[in-house]
Design a protein around this motif. Structure first.
Motif, PDB file in Angstrom:
ATOM      1  N   GLY A  53       0.803  -1.219   0.000  1.00 27.57           N
ATOM      2  CA  GLY A  53       0.000   0.000   0.000  1.00 27.57           C
ATOM      3  C   GLY A  53       0.830   1.260   0.000  1.00 27.57           C
ATOM      4  N   THR A  54       2.055   1.178  -0.563  1.00 30.77           N
ATOM      5  CA  THR A  54       2.995   2.311  -0.488  1.00 30.77           C
ATOM      6  C   THR A  54       3.518   2.731  -1.859  1.00 30.77           C
ATOM      7  OG1 THR A  54       4.832   0.767  -0.091  1.00 30.77           O
ATOM      8  CG2 THR A  54       3.715   1.679   1.848  1.00 30.77           C
ATOM      9  N   LEU A  55       2.748   2.429  -2.917  1.00 31.01           N
ATOM     10  CA  LEU A  55       3.128   2.794  -4.283  1.00 31.01           C
ATOM     11  C   LEU A  55       2.477   4.121  -4.646  1.00 31.01           C
ATOM     12  CD1 LEU A  55       4.360   2.146  -7.071  1.00 31.01           C
ATOM     13  CD2 LEU A  55       2.278   0.837  -7.578  1.00 31.01           C
ATOM     14  N   TYR A  56       3.267   5.028  -5.231  1.00 31.52           N
ATOM     15  CA  TYR A  56       2.787   6.392  -5.488  1.00 31.52           C
ATOM     16  C   TYR A  56       3.092   6.795  -6.921  1.00 31.52           C
ATOM     17  CZ  TYR A  56       1.629  11.253  -4.250  1.00 31.52           C
ATOM     18  OH  TYR A  56       1.036  12.494  -4.159  1.00 31.52           O
ATOM     19  N   TYR A  57       2.143   7.502  -7.538  1.00 29.40           N
ATOM     20  CA  TYR A  57       2.355   8.041  -8.886  1.00 29.40           C
ATOM     21  C   TYR A  57       2.352   9.557  -8.837  1.00 29.40           C
ATOM     22  CZ  TYR A  57       2.002   8.950 -13.858  1.00 29.40           C
ATOM     23  OH  TYR A  57       2.248   9.407 -15.129  1.00 29.40           O
ATOM     24  N   LEU A  58       3.406  10.145  -9.396  1.00 34.13           N
ATOM     25  CA  LEU A  58       3.557  11.598  -9.451  1.00 34.13           C
ATOM     26  C   LEU A  58       3.418  12.053 -10.898  1.00 34.13           C
ATOM     27  CD1 LEU A  58       4.358  14.251  -7.918  1.00 34.13           C
ATOM     28  CD2 LEU A  58       6.737  13.692  -8.491  1.00 34.13           C
ATOM     29  N   PRO A  59       2.327  12.748 -11.257  1.00 35.30           N
ATOM     30  CA  PRO A  59       2.083  13.108 -12.664  1.00 35.30           C
ATOM     31  C   PRO A  59       2.889  14.322 -13.139  1.00 35.30           C
ATOM     32  CG  PRO A  59       0.283  13.898 -11.313  1.00 35.30           C
ATOM     33  CD  PRO A  59       1.215  13.149 -10.380  1.00 35.30           C
ATOM     34  N   ILE A  60       4.192  14.266 -12.929  1.00 38.08           N
ATOM     35  CA  ILE A  60       5.096  15.321 -13.385  1.00 38.08           C
ATOM     36  C   ILE A  60       6.155  14.667 -14.273  1.00 38.08           C
ATOM     37  CG2 ILE A  60       6.789  17.065 -12.697  1.00 38.08           C
ATOM     38  CD1 ILE A  60       5.336  17.323 -10.034  1.00 38.08           C
ATOM     39  N   PRO A  61       6.347  15.139 -15.509  1.00 43.26           N
ATOM     40  CA  PRO A  61       7.354  14.530 -16.394  1.00 43.26           C
ATOM     41  C   PRO A  61       8.767  14.920 -15.989  1.00 43.26           C
ATOM     42  CG  PRO A  61       6.301  16.387 -17.489  1.00 43.26           C
ATOM     43  CD  PRO A  61       5.585  16.211 -16.179  1.00 43.26           C
ATOM     44  N   LEU A  62       9.485  13.991 -15.378  1.00 43.93           N
ATOM     45  CA  LEU A  62      10.844  14.250 -14.906  1.00 43.93           C
ATOM     46  C   LEU A  62      11.903  13.551 -15.758  1.00 43.93           C
ATOM     47  CD1 LEU A  62      10.237  14.025 -11.042  1.00 43.93           C
ATOM     48  CD2 LEU A  62      10.508  16.090 -12.438  1.00 43.93           C
ATOM     49  N   VAL A  63      11.444  12.838 -16.787  1.00 44.12           N
ATOM     50  CA  VAL A  63      12.355  12.135 -17.693  1.00 44.12           C
ATOM     51  C   VAL A  63      11.965  12.449 -19.133  1.00 44.12           C
ATOM     52  CG1 VAL A  63      13.194   9.893 -18.496  1.00 44.12           C
ATOM     53  CG2 VAL A  63      12.683  10.225 -16.079  1.00 44.12           C
ATOM     54  N   LYS A  64      12.959  12.731 -19.958  1.00 45.34           N
ATOM     55  CA  LYS A  64      12.736  12.794 -21.399  1.00 45.34           C
ATOM     56  C   LYS A  64      13.025  11.390 -21.932  1.00 45.34           C
ATOM     57  CE  LYS A  64      13.825  17.708 -21.811  1.00 45.34           C
ATOM     58  NZ  LYS A  64      14.777  18.727 -22.302  1.00 45.34           N
ATOM     59  N   TYR A  65      11.946  10.689 -22.234  1.00 46.13           N
ATOM     60  CA  TYR A  65      12.038   9.273 -22.623  1.00 46.13           C
ATOM     61  C   TYR A  65      12.184   9.170 -24.137  1.00 46.13           C
ATOM     62  CZ  TYR A  65      10.853   4.331 -23.045  1.00 46.13           C
ATOM     63  OH  TYR A  65      10.875   2.992 -23.336  1.00 46.13           O
ATOM     64  N   ARG A  66      13.301   8.593 -24.553  1.00 50.85           N
ATOM     65  CA  ARG A  66      13.620   8.581 -25.977  1.00 50.85           C
ATOM     66  C   ARG A  66      12.984   7.382 -26.685  1.00 50.85           C
ATOM     67  NH1 ARG A  66      17.532  11.498 -28.160  1.00 50.85           N
ATOM     68  NH2 ARG A  66      18.741  11.614 -26.235  1.00 50.85           N
ATOM     69  N   LEU A  67      12.278   7.667 -27.761  1.00 53.20           N
ATOM     70  CA  LEU A  67      11.703   6.637 -28.612  1.00 53.20           C
ATOM     71  C   LEU A  67      12.512   6.543 -29.893  1.00 53.20           C
ATOM     72  CD1 LEU A  67       7.889   7.434 -28.261  1.00 53.20           C
ATOM     73  CD2 LEU A  67       9.107   5.512 -27.238  1.00 53.20           C
ATOM     74  N   HIS A  68      13.032   5.344 -30.167  1.00 51.11           N
ATOM     75  CA  HIS A  68      13.754   5.124 -31.416  1.00 51.11           C
ATOM     76  C   HIS A  68      13.682   3.641 -31.733  1.00 51.11           C
ATOM     77  CE1 HIS A  68      17.275   3.515 -29.175  1.00 51.11           C
ATOM     78  NE2 HIS A  68      16.953   4.426 -28.287  1.00 51.11           N
ATOM     79  N   GLU A  69      14.150   3.267 -32.884  1.00 52.82           N
ATOM     80  CA  GLU A  69      13.918   1.905 -33.374  1.00 52.82           C
ATOM     81  C   GLU A  69      14.636   0.830 -32.577  1.00 52.82           C
ATOM     82  OE1 GLU A  69      17.342   2.325 -36.884  1.00 52.82           O
ATOM     83  OE2 GLU A  69      15.324   1.599 -37.352  1.00 52.82           O
ATOM     84  N   HIS A  70      15.602   1.207 -31.730  1.00 50.12           N
ATOM     85  CA  HIS A  70      16.349   0.201 -30.984  1.00 50.12           C
ATOM     86  C   HIS A  70      15.925   0.110 -29.510  1.00 50.12           C
ATOM     87  CE1 HIS A  70      18.826  -0.341 -34.465  1.00 50.12           C
ATOM     88  NE2 HIS A  70      19.221   0.922 -34.443  1.00 50.12           N
ATOM     89  N   ASN A  71      14.836   0.787 -29.126  1.00 49.65           N
ATOM     90  CA  ASN A  71      14.350   0.685 -27.753  1.00 49.65           C
ATOM     91  C   ASN A  71      14.069  -0.764 -27.382  1.00 49.65           C
ATOM     92  OD1 ASN A  71      13.341   3.705 -28.217  1.00 49.65           O
ATOM     93  ND2 ASN A  71      13.392   3.291 -26.038  1.00 49.65           N
ATOM     94  N   THR A  72      14.358  -1.116 -26.114  1.00 50.83           N
ATOM     95  CA  THR A  72      14.004  -2.444 -25.627  1.00 50.83           C
ATOM     96  C   THR A  72      12.514  -2.540 -25.348  1.00 50.83           C
ATOM     97  OG1 THR A  72      16.173  -2.703 -24.610  1.00 50.83           O
ATOM     98  CG2 THR A  72      14.444  -4.170 -23.839  1.00 50.83           C
ATOM     99  N   THR A  73      11.953  -1.495 -24.718  1.00 54.24           N
ATOM    100  CA  THR A  73      10.551  -1.560 -24.312  1.00 54.24           C
ATOM    101  C   THR A  73       9.689  -0.456 -24.890  1.00 54.24           C
ATOM    102  OG1 THR A  73      11.048  -0.276 -22.322  1.00 54.24           O
ATOM    103  CG2 THR A  73      11.106  -2.670 -22.126  1.00 54.24           C
ATOM    104  N   GLY A  74      10.291   0.604 -25.405  1.00 48.37           N
ATOM    105  CA  GLY A  74       9.499   1.759 -25.780  1.00 48.37           C
ATOM    106  C   GLY A  74       9.125   1.869 -27.239  1.00 48.37           C
ATOM    107  N   ASN A  75       9.705   1.024 -28.103  1.00 54.06           N
ATOM    108  CA  ASN A  75       9.500   1.269 -29.520  1.00 54.06           C
ATOM    109  C   ASN A  75       8.117   0.878 -30.015  1.00 54.06           C
ATOM    110  OD1 ASN A  75       9.807  -1.476 -29.398  1.00 54.06           O
ATOM    111  ND2 ASN A  75      11.536  -1.594 -30.814  1.00 54.06           N
TER     112      ASN A  75
END
Length: 313
Positions: free
Chosen positions: A193-215
Protein backbone atom coordinates in the motif's frame (compact mmCIF):
# COMPACT_ATOMS: atom_id res chain seq x y z
CA UNK A 1 14.88 11.81 6.97
CA UNK A 2 14.88 11.04 3.24
CA UNK A 3 17.04 14.07 2.49
CA UNK A 4 19.83 12.57 4.60
CA UNK A 5 19.72 9.18 2.88
CA UNK A 6 22.11 7.86 0.26
CA UNK A 7 21.04 7.51 -3.36
CA UNK A 8 22.00 4.90 -5.96
CA UNK A 9 21.30 4.98 -9.68
CA UNK A 10 21.05 1.55 -11.35
CA UNK A 11 21.62 1.59 -15.10
CA UNK A 12 21.54 -1.38 -17.48
CA UNK A 13 23.20 -0.68 -20.83
CA UNK A 14 23.52 -2.44 -24.17
CA UNK A 15 24.60 -0.92 -27.50
CA UNK A 16 23.95 2.51 -26.02
CA UNK A 17 26.85 4.49 -27.48
CA UNK A 18 24.80 7.02 -29.52
CA UNK A 19 22.91 8.38 -26.49
CA UNK A 20 24.77 7.32 -23.34
CA UNK A 21 26.80 10.53 -22.96
CA UNK A 22 23.68 12.73 -22.86
CA UNK A 23 22.12 10.50 -20.23
CA UNK A 24 25.27 10.51 -18.11
CA UNK A 25 25.60 14.29 -18.35
CA UNK A 26 22.03 14.66 -17.11
CA UNK A 27 22.89 12.45 -14.12
CA UNK A 28 26.08 14.22 -13.06
CA UNK A 29 24.39 17.63 -13.35
CA UNK A 30 21.44 16.92 -11.08
CA UNK A 31 20.50 19.56 -8.51
CA UNK A 32 20.81 16.75 -5.99
CA UNK A 33 23.57 14.35 -6.95
CA UNK A 34 23.40 10.60 -6.43
CA UNK A 35 26.00 8.98 -4.19
CA UNK A 36 26.71 6.23 -6.70
CA UNK A 37 25.90 5.18 -10.25
CA UNK A 38 26.05 1.46 -11.00
CA UNK A 39 26.30 0.68 -14.73
CA UNK A 40 26.17 -2.89 -16.05
CA UNK A 41 26.92 -3.55 -19.72
CA UNK A 42 25.25 -6.57 -21.32
CA UNK A 43 28.24 -7.36 -23.57
CA UNK A 44 27.88 -4.48 -26.04
CA UNK A 45 30.10 -4.56 -29.10
CA UNK A 46 30.03 -0.81 -29.69
CA UNK A 47 31.66 1.93 -27.56
CA UNK A 48 29.13 1.71 -24.71
CA UNK A 49 31.51 0.20 -22.15
CA UNK A 50 34.33 2.62 -23.03
CA UNK A 51 32.06 5.65 -22.73
CA UNK A 52 30.69 4.46 -19.38
CA UNK A 53 34.18 3.73 -17.97
CA UNK A 54 35.26 7.33 -18.64
CA UNK A 55 32.81 8.51 -15.98
CA UNK A 56 34.53 6.49 -13.25
CA UNK A 57 37.24 9.14 -13.06
CA UNK A 58 35.68 12.37 -14.34
CA UNK A 59 33.20 13.05 -11.52
CA UNK A 60 33.11 13.04 -7.72
CA UNK A 61 30.18 10.61 -7.85
CA UNK A 62 31.13 6.99 -7.21
CA UNK A 63 30.60 5.48 -10.66
CA UNK A 64 31.08 1.73 -10.96
CA UNK A 65 30.99 0.09 -14.41
CA UNK A 66 30.59 -3.68 -14.70
CA UNK A 67 30.28 -6.01 -17.67
CA UNK A 68 28.42 -9.29 -18.05
CA UNK A 69 30.42 -12.29 -19.24
CA UNK A 70 27.58 -13.25 -21.60
CA UNK A 71 24.32 -11.72 -22.82
CA UNK A 72 21.59 -12.01 -20.19
CA UNK A 73 18.87 -9.63 -21.41
CA UNK A 74 17.62 -6.38 -19.90
CA UNK A 75 15.73 -7.89 -16.94
CA UNK A 76 18.69 -9.90 -15.66
CA UNK A 77 21.01 -7.01 -16.44
CA UNK A 78 18.97 -4.66 -14.26
CA UNK A 79 18.96 -7.34 -11.55
CA UNK A 80 22.77 -7.33 -11.57
CA UNK A 81 22.83 -3.54 -11.31
CA UNK A 82 20.34 -3.58 -8.42
CA UNK A 83 22.33 -6.26 -6.60
CA UNK A 84 25.38 -3.95 -6.61
CA UNK A 85 23.60 -0.87 -5.25
CA UNK A 86 24.16 0.24 -1.65
CA UNK A 87 21.94 3.32 -1.41
CA UNK A 88 18.92 3.82 0.85
CA UNK A 89 16.99 4.82 -2.27
CA UNK A 90 17.48 3.42 -5.76
CA UNK A 91 16.64 5.15 -9.05
CA UNK A 92 16.29 3.07 -12.21
CA UNK A 93 17.90 4.56 -15.30
CA UNK A 94 17.90 3.75 -19.01
CA UNK A 95 20.89 4.43 -21.24
CA UNK A 96 19.25 6.65 -23.84
CA UNK A 97 17.01 9.09 -21.96
CA UNK A 98 17.66 12.55 -20.52
CA UNK A 99 16.73 13.33 -16.92
CA UNK A 100 15.32 16.69 -15.97
CA UNK A 101 17.92 18.46 -13.84
CA UNK A 102 15.72 18.33 -10.71
CA UNK A 103 14.49 14.73 -11.04
CA UNK A 104 16.29 13.33 -7.99
CA UNK A 105 15.60 16.40 -5.86
CA UNK A 106 11.87 16.41 -6.68
CA UNK A 107 11.36 12.71 -5.96
CA UNK A 108 13.43 12.74 -2.79
CA UNK A 109 11.40 15.71 -1.54
CA UNK A 110 8.27 13.61 -1.96
CA UNK A 111 9.85 10.72 -0.06
CA UNK A 112 10.67 13.17 2.72
CA UNK A 113 7.17 14.64 2.79
CA UNK A 114 5.53 11.17 2.78
CA UNK A 115 7.91 8.76 4.57
CA UNK A 116 5.34 5.97 4.26
CA UNK A 117 5.89 5.87 0.46
CA UNK A 118 8.36 3.21 -0.68
CA UNK A 119 8.14 3.57 -4.47
CA UNK A 120 7.43 6.53 -6.76
CA UNK A 121 6.67 6.53 -10.50
CA UNK A 122 6.41 9.72 -12.55
CA UNK A 123 5.18 10.63 -16.01
CA UNK A 124 7.56 11.29 -18.92
CA UNK A 125 8.11 13.56 -21.89
CA UNK A 126 8.68 11.53 -25.06
CA UNK A 127 11.47 12.64 -27.39
CA UNK A 128 12.83 11.28 -30.67
CA UNK A 129 16.39 10.34 -31.64
CA UNK A 130 17.18 14.04 -32.18
CA UNK A 131 15.87 15.21 -28.76
CA UNK A 132 12.72 16.66 -30.31
CA UNK A 133 9.57 16.47 -28.19
CA UNK A 134 6.99 13.99 -29.46
CA UNK A 135 4.32 14.11 -26.79
CA UNK A 136 3.97 14.11 -23.03
CA UNK A 137 2.68 10.97 -21.36
CA UNK A 138 -0.86 11.54 -20.16
CA UNK A 139 -1.95 9.47 -17.21
CA UNK A 140 -5.03 9.67 -15.03
CA UNK A 141 -3.16 8.19 -12.07
CA UNK A 142 -2.31 10.33 -9.11
CA UNK A 143 -1.36 9.50 -5.56
CA UNK A 144 -1.39 6.02 -4.04
CA UNK A 145 -1.90 3.15 -6.50
CA UNK A 146 -3.56 -0.03 -5.24
CA UNK A 147 -2.80 -3.64 -6.13
CA UNK A 148 -5.90 -4.06 -8.28
CA UNK A 149 -4.52 -1.55 -10.77
CA UNK A 150 -1.10 -3.22 -10.88
CA UNK A 151 -2.64 -6.62 -11.63
CA UNK A 152 -3.91 -5.26 -14.95
CA UNK A 153 -1.15 -2.97 -16.15
CA UNK A 154 2.04 -1.25 -15.12
CA UNK A 155 1.59 2.43 -14.26
CA UNK A 156 4.79 3.83 -15.78
CA UNK A 157 8.19 2.97 -17.21
CA UNK A 158 11.10 1.82 -15.08
CA UNK A 159 13.19 4.87 -15.95
CA UNK A 160 10.73 7.04 -13.99
CA UNK A 161 11.00 4.95 -10.81
CA UNK A 162 12.68 5.35 -7.43
CA UNK A 163 12.21 3.05 -4.45
CA UNK A 164 13.59 2.13 -1.05
CA UNK A 165 16.34 -0.38 -0.36
CA UNK A 166 13.77 -2.66 1.31
CA UNK A 167 11.73 -2.87 -1.91
CA UNK A 168 14.90 -3.69 -3.82
CA UNK A 169 15.92 -6.43 -1.38
CA UNK A 170 12.43 -7.94 -1.44
CA UNK A 171 12.58 -8.07 -5.23
CA UNK A 172 16.05 -9.62 -5.40
CA UNK A 173 15.02 -12.28 -2.89
CA UNK A 174 11.69 -13.35 -4.41
CA UNK A 175 11.72 -12.54 -8.11
CA UNK A 176 11.91 -15.24 -10.76
CA UNK A 177 13.35 -12.50 -13.05
CA UNK A 178 11.08 -13.38 -15.98
CA UNK A 179 8.49 -10.62 -15.60
CA UNK A 180 9.46 -7.00 -16.37
CA UNK A 181 11.49 -5.79 -13.39
CA UNK A 182 9.76 -2.41 -13.07
CA UNK A 183 6.28 -3.95 -13.02
CA UNK A 184 7.34 -6.44 -10.36
CA UNK A 185 8.91 -3.73 -8.20
CA UNK A 186 5.66 -1.77 -8.43
CA UNK A 187 3.78 -4.91 -7.40
CA UNK A 188 5.84 -5.24 -4.22
CA UNK A 189 5.16 -1.64 -3.24
CA UNK A 190 1.45 -1.97 -4.10
CA UNK A 191 1.20 -5.04 -1.87
CA UNK A 192 2.36 -2.82 0.99
CA UNK A 193 0.00 0.00 0.00
CA UNK A 194 3.00 2.31 -0.49
CA UNK A 195 3.13 2.79 -4.28
CA UNK A 196 2.79 6.39 -5.49
CA UNK A 197 2.35 8.04 -8.89
CA UNK A 198 3.56 11.60 -9.45
CA UNK A 199 2.08 13.11 -12.66
CA UNK A 200 5.10 15.32 -13.38
CA UNK A 201 7.35 14.53 -16.39
CA UNK A 202 10.84 14.25 -14.91
CA UNK A 203 12.36 12.14 -17.69
CA UNK A 204 12.74 12.79 -21.40
CA UNK A 205 12.04 9.27 -22.62
CA UNK A 206 13.62 8.58 -25.98
CA UNK A 207 11.70 6.64 -28.61
CA UNK A 208 13.75 5.12 -31.42
CA UNK A 209 13.92 1.90 -33.37
CA UNK A 210 16.35 0.20 -30.98
CA UNK A 211 14.35 0.69 -27.75
CA UNK A 212 14.00 -2.44 -25.63
CA UNK A 213 10.55 -1.56 -24.31
CA UNK A 214 9.50 1.76 -25.78
CA UNK A 215 9.50 1.27 -29.52
CA UNK A 216 5.93 -0.02 -29.59
CA UNK A 217 4.87 3.62 -29.54
CA UNK A 218 6.65 4.12 -32.87
CA UNK A 219 4.59 1.40 -34.55
CA UNK A 220 2.35 3.24 -36.96
CA UNK A 221 0.56 0.18 -38.33
CA UNK A 222 -2.49 -1.33 -36.64
CA UNK A 223 -1.47 -3.82 -33.97
CA UNK A 224 -3.65 -6.43 -35.70
CA UNK A 225 -0.94 -6.67 -38.34
CA UNK A 226 2.18 -6.83 -36.18
CA UNK A 227 3.41 -8.88 -33.26
CA UNK A 228 3.16 -6.19 -30.58
CA UNK A 229 -0.21 -7.56 -29.51
CA UNK A 230 1.18 -11.04 -28.94
CA UNK A 231 4.31 -9.73 -27.23
CA UNK A 232 2.25 -7.66 -24.79
CA UNK A 233 0.03 -10.66 -24.02
CA UNK A 234 3.13 -12.72 -23.23
CA UNK A 235 4.44 -9.98 -20.93
CA UNK A 236 1.14 -9.86 -19.05
CA UNK A 237 1.15 -13.62 -18.60
CA UNK A 238 4.76 -13.64 -17.37
CA UNK A 239 3.94 -10.90 -14.89
CA UNK A 240 0.80 -12.46 -13.41
CA UNK A 241 2.56 -15.83 -13.12
CA UNK A 242 5.45 -14.11 -11.36
CA UNK A 243 2.98 -12.66 -8.86
CA UNK A 244 2.68 -16.17 -7.46
CA UNK A 245 5.97 -15.66 -5.62
CA UNK A 246 4.25 -13.00 -3.50
CA UNK A 247 1.09 -14.89 -2.56
CA UNK A 248 2.07 -14.99 1.10
CA UNK A 249 1.98 -11.16 1.03
CA UNK A 250 -1.56 -11.17 -0.39
CA UNK A 251 -4.96 -11.33 1.25
CA UNK A 252 -7.04 -14.42 0.32
CA UNK A 253 -9.18 -12.38 -2.09
CA UNK A 254 -6.05 -11.03 -3.79
CA UNK A 255 -4.65 -14.54 -4.12
CA UNK A 256 -7.92 -15.70 -5.68
CA UNK A 257 -7.85 -12.78 -8.11
CA UNK A 258 -4.26 -13.51 -9.07
CA UNK A 259 -5.10 -17.16 -9.85
CA UNK A 260 -8.15 -16.16 -11.89
CA UNK A 261 -6.12 -13.64 -13.87
CA UNK A 262 -3.46 -16.29 -14.50
CA UNK A 263 -6.08 -18.36 -16.30
CA UNK A 264 -7.45 -15.36 -18.19
CA UNK A 265 -4.04 -14.14 -19.38
CA UNK A 266 -3.09 -17.69 -20.34
CA UNK A 267 -6.25 -18.02 -22.45
CA UNK A 268 -5.55 -14.71 -24.19
CA UNK A 269 -1.95 -15.62 -24.94
CA UNK A 270 -3.03 -18.99 -26.36
CA UNK A 271 -5.57 -17.17 -28.56
CA UNK A 272 -2.85 -14.96 -30.04
CA UNK A 273 0.17 -17.27 -30.04
CA UNK A 274 -1.37 -20.69 -30.66
CA UNK A 275 -4.35 -19.38 -32.68
CA UNK A 276 -6.86 -21.08 -30.35
CA UNK A 277 -9.81 -19.10 -31.62
CA UNK A 278 -12.30 -20.74 -29.27
CA UNK A 279 -10.46 -19.02 -26.40
CA UNK A 280 -11.93 -15.72 -27.59
CA UNK A 281 -15.36 -16.85 -26.41
CA UNK A 282 -13.92 -17.62 -22.98
CA UNK A 283 -12.47 -14.10 -22.85
CA UNK A 284 -15.79 -12.56 -23.88
CA UNK A 285 -17.58 -14.41 -21.06
CA UNK A 286 -15.19 -12.55 -18.72
CA UNK A 287 -15.95 -9.20 -20.33
CA UNK A 288 -15.34 -7.13 -17.17
CA UNK A 289 -11.76 -8.36 -16.98
CA UNK A 290 -11.29 -8.11 -20.75
CA UNK A 291 -12.31 -4.45 -20.78
CA UNK A 292 -9.69 -3.62 -18.18
CA UNK A 293 -6.85 -4.63 -20.47
CA UNK A 294 -8.08 -3.77 -23.99
CA UNK A 295 -10.73 -1.61 -25.61
CA UNK A 296 -13.74 -3.00 -27.48
CA UNK A 297 -11.79 -2.47 -30.69
CA UNK A 298 -8.90 -4.33 -29.07
CA UNK A 299 -11.11 -7.34 -28.37
CA UNK A 300 -12.00 -7.56 -32.07
CA UNK A 301 -8.35 -7.02 -32.97
CA UNK A 302 -7.43 -10.03 -30.81
CA UNK A 303 -9.79 -12.22 -32.81
CA UNK A 304 -8.53 -10.89 -36.14
CA UNK A 305 -4.94 -11.48 -35.03
CA UNK A 306 -5.84 -15.08 -34.20
CA UNK A 307 -6.97 -15.56 -37.81
CA UNK A 308 -3.68 -14.17 -39.12
CA UNK A 309 -1.45 -17.00 -40.31
CA UNK A 310 1.91 -17.43 -38.60
CA UNK A 311 3.64 -17.07 -41.95
CA UNK A 312 2.09 -13.63 -42.48
CA UNK A 313 4.19 -11.89 -39.84
Amino acid sequence: KAMDKTISVAMAVYQGAPFLTKQMESLINQTRLPNEIIIVDDVSDDETFTIAKQYETCTNINVKVLKQTKRVGYIQNFKTALAHTSGDYIFLCDQDDIWEHNKIETMMSLFQKHPEITCINTSAQYIDAFDRAIHCETNTHKGVIDLNEIFYHNISMGCTMAFTKNICEHYLKKSCFEAPHDWELNLIAALQGTLYYLPIPLVKYRLHEHNTTGNDALQKSNHVFNDTREKNARTMLQFIEGCGAYQQDMHPLQTKQQKQLCRFYEKRFELLHNKKKRNWFYLITHITTYRKIVSTKGMLADLLYAFKSKQAK
